[in-house]
Design a protein around this motif. Structure first.
Motif, PDB file in Angstrom:
ATOM      1  N   SER A 112       1.098  14.696  -0.386  1.00  0.00           N
ATOM      2  CA  SER A 112       0.340  13.448   0.235  1.00  0.00           C
ATOM      3  C   SER A 112      -0.099  12.634  -0.774  1.00  0.00           C
ATOM      4  N   THR A 113       0.560  11.545  -1.220  1.00  0.00           N
ATOM      5  CA  THR A 113       0.296  10.683  -2.219  1.00  0.00           C
ATOM      6  C   THR A 113      -0.416   9.452  -1.550  1.00  0.00           C
ATOM      7  N   SER A 114      -1.398   8.575  -2.281  1.00  0.00           N
ATOM      8  CA  SER A 114      -2.021   7.553  -1.692  1.00  0.00           C
ATOM      9  C   SER A 114      -1.776   6.387  -2.664  1.00  0.00           C
ATOM     10  N   TYR A 115      -1.878   5.172  -2.094  1.00  0.00           N
ATOM     11  CA  TYR A 115      -1.636   3.866  -2.798  1.00  0.00           C
ATOM     12  C   TYR A 115      -2.721   4.016  -4.064  1.00  0.00           C
ATOM     13  N   LYS A 142       5.765  10.054  -7.853  1.00  0.00           N
ATOM     14  CA  LYS A 142       5.986  10.791  -6.744  1.00  0.00           C
ATOM     15  C   LYS A 142       5.223  12.116  -6.384  1.00  0.00           C
ATOM     16  N   LEU A 143       4.928  12.847  -7.473  1.00  0.00           N
ATOM     17  CA  LEU A 143       3.985  14.016  -7.438  1.00  0.00           C
ATOM     18  C   LEU A 143       2.695  13.934  -7.197  1.00  0.00           C
ATOM     19  N   GLY A 144       2.241  12.580  -7.414  1.00  0.00           N
ATOM     20  CA  GLY A 144       0.729  12.502  -7.504  1.00  0.00           C
ATOM     21  C   GLY A 144       0.219  12.522  -8.625  1.00  0.00           C
ATOM     22  N   ALA A 145       0.913  12.764  -9.749  1.00  0.00           N
ATOM     23  CA  ALA A 145       0.390  12.886 -10.917  1.00  0.00           C
ATOM     24  C   ALA A 145       0.260  11.690 -11.789  1.00  0.00           C
ATOM     25  N   THR A 146      -0.543  11.822 -12.921  1.00  0.00           N
ATOM     26  CA  THR A 146      -0.754  10.575 -13.783  1.00  0.00           C
ATOM     27  C   THR A 146       0.073  10.655 -15.226  1.00  0.00           C
ATOM     28  N   SER A 147       0.437   9.660 -15.418  1.00  0.00           N
ATOM     29  CA  SER A 147       1.286   9.355 -16.780  1.00  0.00           C
ATOM     30  C   SER A 147       0.196   8.770 -17.674  1.00  0.00           C
ATOM     31  N   SER A 205     -11.471   2.926 -28.515  1.00  0.00           N
ATOM     32  CA  SER A 205     -10.462   2.834 -27.560  1.00  0.00           C
ATOM     33  C   SER A 205     -11.008   3.346 -26.323  1.00  0.00           C
ATOM     34  N   LYS A 206     -10.824   2.793 -25.223  1.00  0.00           N
ATOM     35  CA  LYS A 206     -11.140   3.300 -23.882  1.00  0.00           C
ATOM     36  C   LYS A 206      -9.808   3.642 -23.140  1.00  0.00           C
ATOM     37  N   ALA A 207      -9.988   4.782 -22.146  1.00  0.00           N
ATOM     38  CA  ALA A 207      -8.825   4.942 -21.374  1.00  0.00           C
ATOM     39  C   ALA A 207      -8.785   4.163 -20.137  1.00  0.00           C
ATOM     40  N   VAL A 208      -8.061   3.327 -19.693  1.00  0.00           N
ATOM     41  CA  VAL A 208      -8.182   2.645 -18.193  1.00  0.00           C
ATOM     42  C   VAL A 208      -7.238   3.338 -17.532  1.00  0.00           C
ATOM     43  N   LEU A 209      -7.850   3.865 -16.145  1.00  0.00           N
ATOM     44  CA  LEU A 209      -7.200   4.422 -14.944  1.00  0.00           C
ATOM     45  C   LEU A 209      -6.694   3.591 -14.232  1.00  0.00           C
ATOM     46  N   LEU A 210      -5.311   3.368 -13.985  1.00  0.00           N
ATOM     47  CA  LEU A 210      -4.755   2.507 -13.023  1.00  0.00           C
ATOM     48  C   LEU A 210      -4.177   3.052 -11.844  1.00  0.00           C
ATOM     49  N   SER A 211      -4.335   2.436 -10.872  1.00  0.00           N
ATOM     50  CA  SER A 211      -3.778   3.260  -9.528  1.00  0.00           C
ATOM     51  C   SER A 211      -2.499   2.600  -9.276  1.00  0.00           C
ATOM     52  N   ASN A 212      -1.891   3.082  -8.301  1.00  0.00           N
ATOM     53  CA  ASN A 212      -0.559   2.473  -7.869  1.00  0.00           C
ATOM     54  C   ASN A 212      -0.470   1.124  -7.119  1.00  0.00           C
ATOM     55  N   LYS A 268       0.730  -1.066  -0.058  1.00  0.00           N
ATOM     56  CA  LYS A 268      -0.073   0.127  -0.030  1.00  0.00           C
ATOM     57  C   LYS A 268       0.848   1.360   0.072  1.00  0.00           C
ATOM     58  N   CYS A 269       1.524   1.393  -1.105  1.00  0.00           N
ATOM     59  CA  CYS A 269       2.529   2.592  -1.427  1.00  0.00           C
ATOM     60  C   CYS A 269       2.491   3.057  -2.628  1.00  0.00           C
ATOM     61  N   THR A 270       2.953   4.175  -3.185  1.00  0.00           N
ATOM     62  CA  THR A 270       3.060   4.493  -4.543  1.00  0.00           C
ATOM     63  C   THR A 270       3.971   3.445  -5.372  1.00  0.00           C
ATOM     64  N   ILE A 271       4.229   3.611  -6.688  1.00  0.00           N
ATOM     65  CA  ILE A 271       5.160   2.442  -7.375  1.00  0.00           C
ATOM     66  C   ILE A 271       6.492   3.051  -7.191  1.00  0.00           C
ATOM     67  N   TYR A 272       6.690   4.264  -6.809  1.00  0.00           N
ATOM     68  CA  TYR A 272       8.109   4.886  -6.618  1.00  0.00           C
ATOM     69  C   TYR A 272       8.369   4.307  -5.384  1.00  0.00           C
ATOM     70  N   GLU A 273       7.471   4.153  -4.148  1.00  0.00           N
ATOM     71  CA  GLU A 273       7.792   3.742  -2.930  1.00  0.00           C
ATOM     72  C   GLU A 273       8.243   2.557  -2.961  1.00  0.00           C
ATOM     73  N   TYR A 274       7.324   1.762  -3.612  1.00  0.00           N
ATOM     74  CA  TYR A 274       7.797   0.241  -3.812  1.00  0.00           C
ATOM     75  C   TYR A 274       9.127  -0.191  -4.492  1.00  0.00           C
ATOM     76  N   LEU A 275       9.223   0.787  -5.560  1.00  0.00           N
ATOM     77  CA  LEU A 275      10.403   0.397  -6.247  1.00  0.00           C
ATOM     78  C   LEU A 275      11.680   0.895  -5.316  1.00  0.00           C
ATOM     79  N   TRP A 276      11.614   1.664  -4.537  1.00  0.00           N
ATOM     80  CA  TRP A 276      12.728   2.158  -3.495  1.00  0.00           C
ATOM     81  C   TRP A 276      12.697   1.147  -2.257  1.00  0.00           C
ATOM     82  N   GLU A 277      11.403   0.675  -1.983  1.00  0.00           N
ATOM     83  CA  GLU A 277      11.844  -0.215  -0.802  1.00  0.00           C
ATOM     84  C   GLU A 277      12.431  -1.528  -1.231  1.00  0.00           C
ATOM     85  N   ASN A 278      12.062  -1.893  -2.427  1.00  0.00           N
ATOM     86  CA  ASN A 278      12.932  -3.188  -2.851  1.00  0.00           C
ATOM     87  C   ASN A 278      14.197  -2.937  -3.513  1.00  0.00           C
ATOM     88  N   ASN A 279      14.677  -1.961  -3.444  1.00  0.00           N
ATOM     89  CA  ASN A 279      15.955  -1.732  -3.842  1.00  0.00           C
ATOM     90  C   ASN A 279      16.833  -0.716  -3.130  1.00  0.00           C
TER      91      ASN A 279
END
Length: 573
Positions: free
Chosen positions: A205-208, A108-113, A224-231, A35-46
């Protein structure tokens, strides 16, 4: 004779029994979700392995320490451009190191790619930027130069190049061979962009559960439909793929683009979170050479990439270094599966090809088999078993009531990887995400299948009439009803139904079954139909074969029996 579910003491309902859990350890079953952001998960694992190599790119080896430093710089540069929490940045790129930096920086910024296809034209891009109200548009120089973009396509534009993150020798060779056009004043090169700096004013403040990426269900079609995926969606997907077995420091061949869910999850987030060396910058034509060069231990790809490897790989290459070779996305045709296994055996590999099943709406994480050196969970002809946090059931297509083992119905999925929504499309979201009587949200896949007593899932057909075809190495989704409506205006056509027939390399060919009006010359009528198709349809929309029949096969409730037509198509060469 195999025992029945009653003899095994089961309830008869896979979603309750979960027979697939026997393939997972107690640790895997009970592990908490990240339950963290994808950046935080990357950091914790490495964070304890910063000197390990994270990325290999055209002769350059980028360590995890360098990766995190580049992500930090990219975050600062985006802040300088005014990007903040809740914003959307549109990225049209392949899987370059810069793409990776940007996706994690934006998380990290809470923005969406917003990851769009590289095949979109300028008008489609303009509409997408407008609909998403994107702060920044990122594209690649080859795309930008070829399209002659309007200066006002976006307020802020970043133009990437293949050579931005190359080693110096490779960069010098590339720039010598390539003539680069001058960037317009309104656009940033990567070097200019990354030199921008500003500090965070406040802790963000970012949420998973925050959205982190947006990917698309189809190519360049309007449907085509845009699929919004969370951390959480991406992190849970990675965690569940442990079934394939990964060992830190080994090499992973990252061949899938980031603008598909399978690519962002499996080619980017997965290898980096498992501490692997992700080999990037591999195009389809050179995939065989990349296998020879990198000797990857793990390859997860689509059928197109697998087929290309068989065609281009040196006959004398020993593939004993492979720990896992998995082909996923959709059901792998038996003929192709057999050919791949024979190919692996001929190259001295001790493993078989493993299959997987993925949906964009579930972050490309649903079911998988494993035939790796670390783990074997495999049954030929199936898509494997549900991933450890994923529940799959088969329901009656009319009542949505769950069916028992070996009964065919619509496959439904309940998973922590289930998308947040289709972006700005509430109706379609409600069509695919449904709350069942158990109170849970289930994804209705539109695929027909069954589950056996061991928990293995088999795909047998489709509820939703979408046919995937391949042309010039690009997949296109065909909506048969749209084509049938067009053909129905031809006077000689009484009714027409279009189905797909998959060949041994998983490429669907379109078959048109036609019922003609009475007293119509068959040969002349088919000539008219073919001429209409050639004149009015795109090349990949044109049926390969037209079959005249007396009447359409019907179901018991009076609807065209498309599954029977699919079986009929199998009888034709």
């Amino acid at each position: 004779m195999e025992n029945t579910w009653q003899e095994k003491g089961l309830t008869g309902y896979p979603s309750i029994d979960k027979p697939w859990l026997k393939y997972y350890s107690d640790e895997a079953i009970n592990s908490p979700l990240p339950k963290c952001t994808i950046y935080e998960y990357l950091w914790e694992n490495n964070k304890d392995h910063l000197n390990d190599v994270a990325i290999i790119y055209f002769g350059r080896k980028i360590t995890y320490k360098e990766l995190f430093a580049n992500i930090e710089r990219t975050e600062s540069a985006f802040l300088a451009l005014g990007v903040s929490k809740g914003d959307i940045v549109t990225i049209q790129s392949l899987l370059f190191p810069q793409t990776i930096y940007m996706i994690y920086a934006l998380s990290k910024l809470g923005a969406t790619s917003n990851l769009i296809y590289v095949t979109l034209n300028q008008e489609e891009i303009r509409i997408n930027l407008q609909e998403t109200n994107s702060k920044v548009f990122v594209t690649v120089d080859s795309i930008y130069d070829s399209m002659n973009f309007s200066p006002n396509i976006a307020e802020k534009i970043i133009i990437l190049s293949v050579d931005d993150e190359m080693s110096l020798p490779a960069k010098m060779v590339y720039r010598y061979k390539t003539k680069k056009k001058k960037k317009p004043n309104s656009a940033f090169s990567w070097e200019t962009f990354i030199s921008q700096h500003t500090k965070k004013k406040d802790t963000i403040s970012t949420s998973y559960m925050d959205p982190v990426v947006m990917v698309y269900t189809g190519g360049t079609t309007g449907k085509s439909k845009a699929v919004l995926l969370s951390n959480l969606n991406l992190n849970a997907a990675v965690l569940q793929y442990r079934i394939l077995g990964f060992e830190r420091k080994k090499t992973f061949l990252s061949v899938l683009p980031p603008f598909i869910a399978f690519g962002i999850t499996v080619s980017m987030h997965l290898p980096l979170c498992f501490g692997l060396k992700a080999a990037l910058g591999i195009d389809l034509e050179n995939i065989g050479n990349a296998v020879c060069q990198y000797h990857p231990n793990y390859i997860i790809c689509g059928t197109v990439q697998a087929e290309k490897m068989m065609q281009t790989l040196s006959d004398d290459l020993d593939l004993s270094f492979l720990n896992c070779f998995s082909v996923g996305g959709d059901m792998l045709p038996a003929l192709l599966e057999n050919r791949l296994n024979q190919w692996l055996e001929n190259h001295n590999s001790k493993i078989h090809v493993a299959q997987g099943y993925a949906m964009t709406e579930t972050a490309a994480a649903t079911a998988a088999s494993s035939y790796s050196t670390e783990n074997i969970v495999f049954k030929q002809g199936t898509i494997g078993v549900p991933l450890v946090y994923t529940c799959i059931k088969v329901v009656d297509t009319d009542t949505f009531e769950e069916l028992s083992y070996e009964k065919e119905g619509e496959i439904c999925i309940c998973s922590p990887c289930t998308m947040l929504q289709y972006y700005k499309n509430e109706i379609e979201t409600e069509n695919i995400l449904k709350r069942h009587n158990d109170g849970k949200i289930w994804v209705h896949t539109g695929d027909i299948g069954k589950i056996d007593l061991d928990g293995f899932v088999t795909i047998t057909g489709r509820v939703k009439r979408i046919i995937l075809v391949l042309e010039n190495n690009i997949y296109h989704k065909i909506f048969p009803k749209t084509l049938e409506d067009k053909f129905s205006y031809i006077e000689s056509v009484k009714s027409i139904s279009i189905v797909g027939k998959a060949d041994d390399i998983s490429i669907n060919k379109l078959f048109a079954f036609v019922v003609l009006q009475n007293d119509i010359n068959q040969e002349a009528a088919i000539a008219v139909i073919k001429n209409y198709a050639e004149t009015n349809l795109k090349s990949y929309e044109q049926p390969e074969k037209y079959v005249v029949i007396n009447q359409m096969p019907m179901t018991t409730i009076g609807k065209v029996n498309f599954r029977m037509l699919e079986k009929m198509a199998e009888d034709y060469d």
